[in-house]
Design a protein around this motif. Sequence first.
Motif, PDB file in Angstrom:
ATOM      1  N   THR A 168      68.842 -83.068  40.224  1.00  7.62           N
ATOM      2  CA  THR A 168      69.176 -82.563  38.889  1.00  7.62           C
ATOM      3  C   THR A 168      69.117 -81.040  38.849  1.00  7.62           C
ATOM      4  O   THR A 168      69.851 -80.407  38.088  1.00  7.62           O
ATOM      5  CB  THR A 168      68.241 -83.147  37.817  1.00  7.62           C
ATOM      6  OG1 THR A 168      66.877 -82.863  38.163  1.00  7.62           O
ATOM      7  CG2 THR A 168      68.431 -84.660  37.709  1.00  7.62           C
ATOM      8  N   GLU A 169      68.272 -80.442  39.679  1.00 11.31           N
ATOM      9  CA  GLU A 169      68.180 -78.978  39.714  1.00 11.31           C
ATOM     10  C   GLU A 169      69.468 -78.319  40.196  1.00 11.31           C
ATOM     11  O   GLU A 169      69.718 -77.154  39.880  1.00 11.31           O
ATOM     12  CB  GLU A 169      67.007 -78.542  40.595  1.00 11.31           C
ATOM     13  CG  GLU A 169      65.643 -78.742  39.943  1.00 11.31           C
ATOM     14  CD  GLU A 169      64.510 -78.298  40.835  1.00 11.31           C
ATOM     15  OE1 GLU A 169      64.745 -78.118  42.058  1.00 11.31           O
ATOM     16  OE2 GLU A 169      63.378 -78.138  40.328  1.00 11.31           O
ATOM     17  N   THR A 194      64.400 -84.870  40.778  1.00  6.58           N
ATOM     18  CA  THR A 194      64.428 -83.457  40.401  1.00  6.58           C
ATOM     19  C   THR A 194      65.226 -82.615  41.387  1.00  6.58           C
ATOM     20  O   THR A 194      65.941 -81.678  40.987  1.00  6.58           O
ATOM     21  CB  THR A 194      63.003 -82.911  40.284  1.00  6.58           C
ATOM     22  OG1 THR A 194      62.287 -83.681  39.307  1.00  6.58           O
ATOM     23  CG2 THR A 194      63.012 -81.452  39.847  1.00  6.58           C
ATOM     24  N   ASP A 195      65.127 -82.929  42.680  1.00  4.53           N
ATOM     25  CA  ASP A 195      65.855 -82.154  43.684  1.00  4.53           C
ATOM     26  C   ASP A 195      67.363 -82.163  43.413  1.00  4.53           C
ATOM     27  O   ASP A 195      68.052 -81.180  43.702  1.00  4.53           O
ATOM     28  CB  ASP A 195      65.602 -82.725  45.085  1.00  4.53           C
ATOM     29  CG  ASP A 195      64.179 -82.500  45.563  1.00  4.53           C
ATOM     30  OD1 ASP A 195      63.504 -81.609  45.015  1.00  4.53           O
ATOM     31  OD2 ASP A 195      63.746 -83.219  46.476  1.00  4.53           O
ATOM     32  N   SER A 226      60.827 -89.821  42.847  1.00  2.55           N
ATOM     33  CA  SER A 226      60.346 -88.510  43.286  1.00  2.55           C
ATOM     34  C   SER A 226      61.477 -87.619  43.794  1.00  2.55           C
ATOM     35  O   SER A 226      61.296 -86.409  43.947  1.00  2.55           O
ATOM     36  CB  SER A 226      59.293 -88.686  44.389  1.00  2.55           C
ATOM     37  OG  SER A 226      59.872 -89.263  45.548  1.00  2.55           O
TER      38      SER A 226
END
Length: 238
Positions: free
Chosen positions: A41-42, A38-39, A35
């Motif tokens: 990879t962004e 994404t934080d 979870s």
Amino acid sequence: MRTVIAGGHGQVGRRLARTLVERGDDVVAFVRSASQITDLTEIGAHVALVDLEEDDAVAVSFELEGADAVVFAAGAGPGSGAERKDTVDRAGAALLADAAERAGVERYVLVSSRGTEAARADERPDGVDDTFWAYLRAKAAAEDDLRARDGLRWTVVRPGRLTDEPGVGLVALAPVEDDGGRPRGKRRKAGGGREEVTRDDVALVIAEVLHEPRTAGLVIDLVGGDRPIEEALAGVLA
């Protein structure tokens, strides 16, 4: 530079990942949960699922292949007890060092804490609760383990109390005598009595340390101050 950050989703780790990516570095962030991917990879970081409490050094070493440096910015976090302070803040740091040695990654930066000298001397300050004392003892043990390793070019950064205020790029840095008995500079503390530093500025300092090979072998005290980071670091190296 390709840098692996253990604790990549932590409050300092994410800031460091963003700082390094912005200066053009390749960053791999270790996270414990899908979870959290994404934080990272962004902001342009690569991500690896690694749990330093569960994985062994061999498994972690595979994730370090091709890296130029590792940063231990992991922590058990608020709300954790003394046992996890040991398994994360001490044992996790040592496991990462074992893995780095296996993978041939020589550069290692440890994010530690002010107060480890008191823990090493077993001189508990007034007002320090059991959990924070366990944290300081774990950080002191992690420092000792790292400095005993001849195969790593280590740097220990000891920030003061961390805040979430916006960084200003102004700090006070001072070299601290190696508690193992090998002088690395005058024994003094940074900041003239200041105790705090923003997490933003900690990340900026670590990024500069990673790119300055002459910081290898130094223990550096860090708080907010009035000198630009590059200038403050030059003062440490003078």
